[in-house]
Design an enzyme around this catalytic site. Structure first.
Site, PDB file in Angstrom:
ATOM      1  CG  HIS A 244      -1.958   1.045   1.179  1.00 38.29           C
ATOM      2  ND1 HIS A 244      -3.194   0.854   0.616  1.00 38.29           N
ATOM      3  CD2 HIS A 244      -1.934   2.333   1.590  1.00 38.29           C
ATOM      4  CE1 HIS A 244      -3.896   1.977   0.690  1.00 38.29           C
ATOM      5  NE2 HIS A 244      -3.150   2.894   1.282  1.00 38.29           N
ATOM      6  CG  HIS A 281      -0.106   7.706   9.873  1.00 37.06           C
ATOM      7  ND1 HIS A 281      -0.976   6.880   9.207  1.00 37.06           N
ATOM      8  CD2 HIS A 281      -0.454   8.955   9.531  1.00 37.06           C
ATOM      9  CE1 HIS A 281      -1.809   7.611   8.487  1.00 37.06           C
ATOM     10  NE2 HIS A 281      -1.516   8.881   8.676  1.00 37.06           N
ATOM     11  CG  ASP A 287      -2.760  19.686  12.040  1.00 34.50           C
ATOM     12  OD1 ASP A 287      -1.705  19.426  12.650  1.00 34.50           O
ATOM     13  OD2 ASP A 287      -3.745  20.215  12.585  1.00 34.50           O
ATOM     14  CG  HIS A 316      -4.706   9.751  11.951  1.00 36.04           C
ATOM     15  ND1 HIS A 316      -3.680  10.598  12.246  1.00 36.04           N
ATOM     16  CD2 HIS A 316      -4.648   9.547  10.629  1.00 36.04           C
ATOM     17  CE1 HIS A 316      -3.031  10.908  11.138  1.00 36.04           C
ATOM     18  NE2 HIS A 316      -3.595  10.276  10.146  1.00 36.04           N
TER      19      HIS A 316
HETATM   20 FE   LIG Z   1      -3.025  10.098   8.052  1.00 34.87          FE
END
Ligand SMILES: [Fe+2]
Length: 365
Positions: A244, A281, A287, A316
């Site tokens: 990926h 990660h 951001d 997240h």
């Molecule tokens: Fe991300």
């Protein structure tokens, strides 16, 4: 210059982002996904936390937000996120602008999530539709005439958006600038009204200029500073069978401190054991905003118009359940059909009061 040193300690799969054997794949990387990095293989889901304090991921359904232009033709878009380099706004206009707009603090890049319409610009008219990116140079005057209710994701930079520098793929991939639609000059006659309002959007504004002639009166133009549209159908998705790829391969346009990417339908990774879901990660230096335009995650529908913000330094990633399902259904799906728009910013973004008030609160339970 990268180092030759790339250590491997403890229990690590042989391949990157594959064959996890129950471990959780977590990246601590610099410079987005292109700097020094460490892949860490954990026992537990690093997104399983609750937060106290201002730095937390937010998830908002854009359909719940109420931009002023949704109910009042004189209204403007809603500010969702901002920092010193950029603003991210939402517009949901259904009526033609009774004024002309000019964003004087920076270039605009608009994504048409829903609807179609006409954009009258100084350079000529541009039709737009679902999936279009619309680029409007800083301080260019325009007027939006929607066919029906439109939903726009708007990004304003404080300098100019540019095509990313050519990397190893060359200059035309994944975005071929030759596929943009550029307006033809088409000056508009005065319609007999007394005054034409050009509304300048800026910090501390707005300011209005009133002309006694139609402001879109350009008979001809030349140069290399002009608006255009580009549809995501024409974006060339880069993929690999066995890994990926990091989001940076999907870079579309960039301004100082602002990077815009398109994550679009593509063949799924096919080598057995390959993780098809982006790894966990905490994007150390950026951001992230993800805007879900359409599609699903291996059969799980994604709410169209969902906006997620992940502040730098905070973990997240897709929930563990979704990862397990993607592994279980590996043989059932050979394509990914998501369409997600991503905005990465170098400086921290501040969510607006409307975003905080509508946060689905997934990390506050
Ligand atoms: Fe991300």
């Amino acid at each position: 210059m990268e180092s030759f040193v790339h250590l491997r300690k403890g229990k690590t799969p042989k391949r990157v982002h594959a064959d996890l054997d129950g471990l959780k794949d977590d990246e601590l990387g610099r410079g987005g996904f292109v700097g020094r990095t460490a892949n860490m293989y954990r026992r537990n889901d690093p997104t399983a936390y609750r937060t106290v304090g201002p730095l937390r991921p937010t998830d908002v359904l854009s359909s719940e937000l109420k931009p002023a232009d949704a109910s009042d033709a004189q209204g403007g878009p809603l500010l969702m996120f901002s920092n010193a380099d950029s603003q991210v706004l939402l517009s949901r206009r259904s009526e033609a602008m009774p004024f002309f707009a000019r964003y004087v603090d920076g270039d605009l890049l608009l994504f048409v999530h829903k609807g179609s319409g006409l954009l009258e610009t100084e350079f000529g008219p541009l039709r737009y539709r679902d999936g279009d990116w619309v680029y409007i140079p800083k301080a260019c005057t325009f007027r939006q005439v929607p066919d029906t209710e439109n939903t726009w994701l708007m990004i304003q930079a404080t300098d100019d958006f540019r095509v990313p520098p050519a990397g190893t793929l060359g200059r035309h991939f994944p975005f071929d600038p030759a596929q943009v639609t550029i307006p033809e000059p088409s000056p508009i006659d005065d319609d007999g009204r007394d005054e034409y309002e050009v509304r300048l959007y800026h910090e501390g504004g707005p300011t209005s200029l009133f002309y006694q002639h139609h402001p879109l009166d350009v008979e001809g133009w030349r140069g290399d500073n002009f608006p255009f549209t580009f549809n995501i159908e024409d974006y060339t998705v880069i993929t690999s069978e066995s890994v990926h790829l990091p989001p940076t391969v999907h870079l579309f346009m960039q301004a100082t401190g602002v990077y815009v990417m398109n994550f679009l339908p593509k063949p799924a990774e096919s080598v057995p054991g390959t993780e098809r879901t982006p790894w966990y990660h905490r994007n150390v230096d950026y951001d992230e905003i993800a805007f879900f335009h359409a599609g699903s995650l291996y059969g799980i529908p994604m709410p169209p118009g969902l906006i997620s913000h992940a502040p730098q330094g905070v973990h997240h990633g897709a929930p563990e359940k979704a990862r397990e399902r993607a592994r279980r259904k590996f043989d059932e799906y050979d394509r990914v059909d998501w369409s997600v728009i991503a905005i990465d910013t170098r400086r921290r973004l501040t969510p607006s009061a409307e975003i905080l008030a509508n946060d689905l609160g997934q990390h506050q339970k």
